[in-house]
Design a protein around this motif. Structure first.
Motif, PDB file in Angstrom:
ATOM      1  N   VAL A 235       0.840  -1.054   0.202  1.00 38.68           N
ATOM      2  CA  VAL A 235      -0.088   0.083   0.118  1.00 38.68           C
ATOM      3  C   VAL A 235       0.944   1.077   0.046  1.00 38.68           C
ATOM      4  N   LEU A 236       0.429   1.970  -1.070  1.00 39.31           N
ATOM      5  CA  LEU A 236       1.320   3.438  -1.090  1.00 39.31           C
ATOM      6  C   LEU A 236       0.624   4.537  -0.099  1.00 39.31           C
ATOM      7  N   VAL A 237       1.363   4.942   0.671  1.00 36.30           N
ATOM      8  CA  VAL A 237       0.623   5.923   1.596  1.00 36.30           C
ATOM      9  C   VAL A 237       1.331   7.242   1.852  1.00 36.30           C
ATOM     10  N   GLY A 238       0.767   8.453   1.443  1.00 35.61           N
ATOM     11  CA  GLY A 238       1.383   9.821   1.676  1.00 35.61           C
ATOM     12  C   GLY A 238       0.830  10.548   2.563  1.00 35.61           C
ATOM     13  N   GLU A 239      -0.207  11.242   2.198  1.00 37.48           N
ATOM     14  CA  GLU A 239      -0.983  12.253   3.117  1.00 37.48           C
ATOM     15  C   GLU A 239      -0.941  11.941   4.736  1.00 37.48           C
ATOM     16  N   ALA A 240      -1.567  10.704   4.955  1.00 35.82           N
ATOM     17  CA  ALA A 240      -1.754  10.061   6.150  1.00 35.82           C
ATOM     18  C   ALA A 240      -0.526  10.168   7.189  1.00 35.82           C
ATOM     19  N   LEU A 241       0.627  10.012   6.572  1.00 41.50           N
ATOM     20  CA  LEU A 241       2.015   9.976   7.086  1.00 41.50           C
ATOM     21  C   LEU A 241       2.410  11.472   7.199  1.00 41.50           C
ATOM     22  N   VAL A 242       2.454  12.154   6.089  1.00 45.29           N
ATOM     23  CA  VAL A 242       2.993  13.703   6.284  1.00 45.29           C
ATOM     24  C   VAL A 242       2.199  14.537   7.214  1.00 45.29           C
ATOM     25  N   THR A 243       0.886  14.150   7.661  1.00 40.17           N
ATOM     26  CA  THR A 243       0.124  15.095   8.649  1.00 40.17           C
ATOM     27  C   THR A 243       0.019  14.288   9.703  1.00 40.17           C
ATOM     28  N   SER A 244       0.701  13.519  10.154  1.00 36.17           N
ATOM     29  CA  SER A 244       0.817  12.922  11.599  1.00 36.17           C
ATOM     30  C   SER A 244       2.134  12.596  11.986  1.00 36.17           C
ATOM     31  N   ASP A 245       2.183  11.803  13.094  1.00 35.93           N
ATOM     32  CA  ASP A 245       3.407  11.228  13.615  1.00 35.93           C
ATOM     33  C   ASP A 245       3.596   9.975  12.705  1.00 35.93           C
ATOM     34  N   PRO A 246       4.849  10.164  11.747  1.00 37.50           N
ATOM     35  CA  PRO A 246       4.924   8.916  10.762  1.00 37.50           C
ATOM     36  C   PRO A 246       5.363   7.761  11.357  1.00 37.50           C
ATOM     37  N   ILE A 247       6.064   7.644  12.497  1.00 33.43           N
ATOM     38  CA  ILE A 247       6.361   6.346  13.037  1.00 33.43           C
ATOM     39  C   ILE A 247       5.318   5.619  13.786  1.00 33.43           C
ATOM     40  N   ARG A 248       4.550   6.313  14.402  1.00 37.60           N
ATOM     41  CA  ARG A 248       3.291   5.579  14.971  1.00 37.60           C
ATOM     42  C   ARG A 248       2.117   5.288  13.951  1.00 37.60           C
ATOM     43  N   THR A 249       2.242   6.086  13.175  1.00 38.73           N
ATOM     44  CA  THR A 249       1.181   5.808  12.016  1.00 38.73           C
ATOM     45  C   THR A 249       1.645   4.707  11.143  1.00 38.73           C
ATOM     46  N   LEU A 250       2.934   4.503  10.707  1.00 38.01           N
ATOM     47  CA  LEU A 250       3.463   3.279  10.419  1.00 38.01           C
ATOM     48  C   LEU A 250       3.134   2.082  11.112  1.00 38.01           C
ATOM     49  N   THR A 251       3.473   2.214  12.290  1.00 44.34           N
ATOM     50  CA  THR A 251       3.443   1.069  13.222  1.00 44.34           C
ATOM     51  C   THR A 251       1.691   0.661  13.081  1.00 44.34           C
ATOM     52  N   GLU A 252       0.934   1.395  13.199  1.00 41.77           N
ATOM     53  CA  GLU A 252      -0.510   1.177  13.115  1.00 41.77           C
ATOM     54  C   GLU A 252      -0.698   0.529  11.824  1.00 41.77           C
ATOM     55  N   PHE A 253      -0.312   1.062  10.826  1.00 41.85           N
ATOM     56  CA  PHE A 253      -0.663   0.391   9.513  1.00 41.85           C
ATOM     57  C   PHE A 253      -0.057  -0.970   9.346  1.00 41.85           C
ATOM     58  N   LEU A 254       1.207  -1.102   9.705  1.00 40.99           N
ATOM     59  CA  LEU A 254       1.744  -2.480   9.498  1.00 40.99           C
ATOM     60  C   LEU A 254       1.275  -3.356  10.275  1.00 40.99           C
ATOM     61  N   ALA A 255       0.318  -3.229  11.293  1.00 35.09           N
ATOM     62  CA  ALA A 255       0.031  -4.081  12.224  1.00 35.09           C
ATOM     63  C   ALA A 255      -1.236  -4.861  11.667  1.00 35.09           C
ATOM     64  N   VAL A 256      -1.790  -4.506  10.703  1.00 35.64           N
ATOM     65  CA  VAL A 256      -3.135  -5.048  10.137  1.00 35.64           C
ATOM     66  C   VAL A 256      -3.000  -6.481   9.632  1.00 35.64           C
TER      67      VAL A 256
END
Length: 256
Positions: A235-256
């Motif tokens: 999955v390619l993700v841009g907006e959700a990462l640059v507008t948040s804490d990227p490490i926390r958001t990636l951790t959440e996304f990779l846990a699915v």
């Protein structure tokens, strides 16, 4: 909009060519160390993989983030578990540059994608000269002959093309040129409308052995899970990462 974006990107490439001739860019591309094997990095696995994007702005949303240090952001993406970094290099509407790409390439060890509106071989050589391992090719922007020749050039330079589609016909065209990495963009680049279910309707048309990438319409982990359930390897993700804490958001996304 897509026609305008492609024309602008090619015109900007022509301006750069006037300053840095093709022969110089081609020599720089060939002098680069071999590209990283992006297909290996993005190969299907037990968990979804993420291409994390350095994205300052977009025509649909305007300014998203300043990103004064793209390399630092890319390092945080790699630390957070991204499998590749996408760098928008289009300057008119996305506020990116090849300099951003070069900074990111120097800072991370994972594959880097040049995301732009590519319509001229010069842009492909520029991508490799700047250190790109992947190059975006948008099926809707190119006739079949140009799509094939650009895809062949990407491969000749040791890179991988992410071939972006938005319909069954475009998936067929991508497969016809031998694409091994096929993206389905939920955003129609002519109207900029979103359809998060588009990936699911097209995924079965992409055979095993071809890496499937879902693009756009990702805001939450539930969106990533939606794409994963529909068959996305990446999955390619841009907006959700640059507008948040990227490490926390990636951790959440990779846990699915």
């Amino acid at each position: 909009m897509l026609t305008e974006l492609l024309a602008g990107a090619v015109a900007d490439a022509e301006a750069r060519r006037a300053v840095r001739p093709s022969v110089e860019v081609e020599a720089a591309a060939l002098a680069r160390a071999p590209a990283i094997d992006a297909l290996a990095a993005l190969a299907p696995a037990d968990r979804v993989k993420i291409i994390a994007e350095v994205k300052r702005a977009s025509p649909s949303r305007g300014q998203l983030a300043e990103i004064p240090d793209p390399a630092a952001l890319a390092v945080s993406y790699e630390f957070g578990g991204a499998s590749a970094i996408s760098v928008l290099t289009e300057g008119r509407r996305f506020k990116g540059s090849l300099d951003d790409l070069e900074q990111v390439r120097a800072a991370v060890s994972i594959p880097v994608l040049r995301k732009d509106f590519i319509g001229d071989p010069y842009q492909v050589f520029e991508a490799r000269a700047a250190g790109a391992d992947l190059v975006l090719l948008i099926v809707a922007a190119l006739d079949q002959g140009t799509l094939q020749s650009l895809h062949d050039l990407v491969r000749e330079l040791g890179m991988t093309a992410l071939v972006e589609t938005h319909s069954a016909d475009e998936v067929h065209r991508a497969l016809d040129i031998g694409a091994s990495l096929v993206g389905v963009n939920a955003r129609n680049l002519s109207t900029f409308e979103l359809d998060q279910d588009l990936f699911g309707t097209l995924a079965d048309r992409i055979p095993s052995g071809v890496v499937r990438v879902a693009e756009s319409a990702v805001k939450t982990a539930a969106d990533v899970a939606h794409y994963r359930a529909a068959g996305a390897d990446v999955v390619l993700v841009g907006e959700a990462l640059v507008t948040s804490d990227p490490i926390r958001t990636l951790t959440e996304f990779l846990a699915v």
